[in-house]
Design an enzyme around this catalytic site. Structure first.
Site, PDB file in Angstrom:
ATOM      1  N   HIS A  94      -1.944   2.308   9.945  1.00  0.00           N
ATOM      2  CA  HIS A  94      -1.026   1.449  10.852  1.00  0.00           C
ATOM      3  C   HIS A  94      -2.089   1.594  12.033  1.00  0.00           C
ATOM      4  O   HIS A  94      -2.199   0.818  13.199  1.00  0.00           O
ATOM      5  CB  HIS A  94       0.441   2.896  11.521  1.00  0.00           C
ATOM      6  CG  HIS A  94       1.588   3.117  11.070  1.00  0.00           C
ATOM      7  ND1 HIS A  94       2.148   3.518  11.103  1.00  0.00           N
ATOM      8  CD2 HIS A  94       1.682   1.906   9.879  1.00  0.00           C
ATOM      9  CE1 HIS A  94       3.548   3.461  10.212  1.00  0.00           C
ATOM     10  NE2 HIS A  94       3.076   2.502   9.421  1.00  0.00           N
ATOM     11  N   ASP A 102       0.922  -1.606   0.046  1.00  0.00           N
ATOM     12  CA  ASP A 102      -0.035   0.099   0.168  1.00  0.00           C
ATOM     13  C   ASP A 102       0.826   1.150   0.173  1.00  0.00           C
ATOM     14  O   ASP A 102       0.632   1.443  -0.624  1.00  0.00           O
ATOM     15  CB  ASP A 102      -1.283   0.197   1.094  1.00  0.00           C
ATOM     16  CG  ASP A 102      -0.254  -0.126   1.868  1.00  0.00           C
ATOM     17  OD1 ASP A 102       0.973  -0.045   2.704  1.00  0.00           O
ATOM     18  OD2 ASP A 102      -1.305   0.053   2.924  1.00  0.00           O
TER      19      ASP A 102
END
Length: 382
Positions: free
Chosen positions: A124, A105
């Site tokens: 995250h 990504d």
């Protein structure tokens, strides 16, 4: 919706944020990154990086749901070997996709010129939840070779390791990517593939004297945890002594750990001491999954303050339903049959609250930056 969860000060803090990381893992640098660099070229440039992140996470969720449905009590894996091959093969596929999409990504973001703080926060933030799901899923293969205490300790240490990395960045400004992440992802994938072809009995077979794969895994895991923690502390102490620590006092430096400590005390006390119902034995996935949600919320809040260079929070709103659940259980202690519904209701409330929190933060930051979460402007080809 979003501004209730993120302050104007935090939003402004994202303006000056720059991603900084260091990855020294040989596996990551010489195997995984070359593979991801080739893989990302298979995806069109119009696919948003955040869409890859979300898709990878949903693969992991699907694996979790299938494993939970077929083995809710962690009794069919290990030496019992009662799970059908197709489940392991799907588990391997879903695990591979989750790890791969999480690995590409960021590369897709740089490839399309769409890198930014929102993408890192989104990535995250989902990683914080994925940490517990990856561990929860591998417990299915291990089965009763792990006791309920083993599972609880390993899950909390895994979450502790994730928290430690972001606490380190909270103080140093640099994210040191742990060696253990990619190594464990490859190890789990291999376990699923072998289980698909040969079952799970091999996990309990003696290979070095009386030692099994599982006993060796536990030794390596515990030693790796100690090493990772010592390295994090070393790096934080280095910037503190050098005078470049991002926090002004030791109190502020260690402040992020307060919320995790409170959560651990509350959840473990509730699970082990405040009920006559064997919640760990009768619904282990519920307890472990609940721990993962609380942790994910705490870790997400740390990521927000770390990226925006603001003060860490101590109390998360999820403590409210958690305390209510503990109080309710204490009031109906003799009525054992009510313990599981109380745990389930509390789990559901915290799940909804955490999802709403994540959506709120992402919406607020996307609005502030005036960008679309799942859309990018195509860039010219190389």
């Amino acid at each position: 919706m979003g501004f209730a969860y993120i302050t104007p000060e935090q939003l402004e803090g994202f303006d000056g944020y720059k991603y900084s990381s260091k990855d020294t893992s040989p596996l990551s640098n010489y195997v995984m990154h070359p593979f991801w660099n080739a893989t990302v070229k298979l995806f069109p440039r119009w696919i948003a990086p955040n869409l890859l992140t979300l898709t990878g996470f949903l693969f992991l969720v699907s694996q979790t749901l299938i494993f939970s449905h077929h083995d809710p009590l962690f009794l069919k894996g290990g030496m019992n070997d009662e799970i059908e091959s197709w489940i392991w093969f799907y588990g391997a596929f879903a695990h591979f996709m989750a790890h791969t999409l999480d690995g590409i990504d960021g590369k897709q973001a740089r490839r399309t010129g769409s890198s930014g703080p929102l993408g890192e926060l989104f990535d995250h933030g989902l990683d914080a939840w994925s940490t517990s799901l990856f561990v929860l899923n591998i417990f299915t293969a291990v089965g009763p070779l792990f006791s309920s205490n083993d599972r609880m300790i390993i899950l909390w240490l895994s979450m502790f390791n994730f928290m430690c990395s972001h606490w380190e960045k909270y103080n140093t400004g640099l994210l040191y990517l742990p060696w253990a992440y990619d190594a464990s992802m490859v190890f789990f994938f291999v376990i699923y593939i072998i289980a698909g072809f040969a079952g799970t009995k091999f996990l309990g077979a003696q290979i070095i004297g009386s030692m099994t794969i599982i006993s060796i895994f536990k030794v390596v895991f515990y030693l790796g945890t100690v090493f990772s923690v010592l390295m994090c502390v070393r790096n934080v102490l280095f910037v503190w002594r050098k005078g470049t620590c991002k926090q002004k006092s030791l109190y502020e430096c260690f402040r992020p750990w307060a919320s995790l400590l409170i959560a651990a005390v509350l959840i473990l006390t509730w699970a082990y001491n405040l009920t006559n119902y064997d919640v760990n034995g009768q619904c282990p996935r519920l307890v472990l999954g609940f721990s993962g949600i609380i942790f994910a919320n705490i870790a997400c809040r740390l990521i927000v303050v770390q990226m925006s260079n603001t003060r860490a929070e101590i109390i998360t709103p999820l403590f409210v339903p958690l305390l209510a659940g503990i109080a309710s259980t204490s009031l109906v202690l003799p009525m054992v049959y009510l313990a599981r519904p109380i745990w389930t209701i509390t789990f559901g409330i915290c799940l909804i609250m955490h999802i709403h929190y994540g959506m709120g933060v992402v919406h607020a930051l996307a609005t502030y930056l005036n960008i679309r979460v799942f859309k990018i402007i195509p860039t010219k080809t190389d």
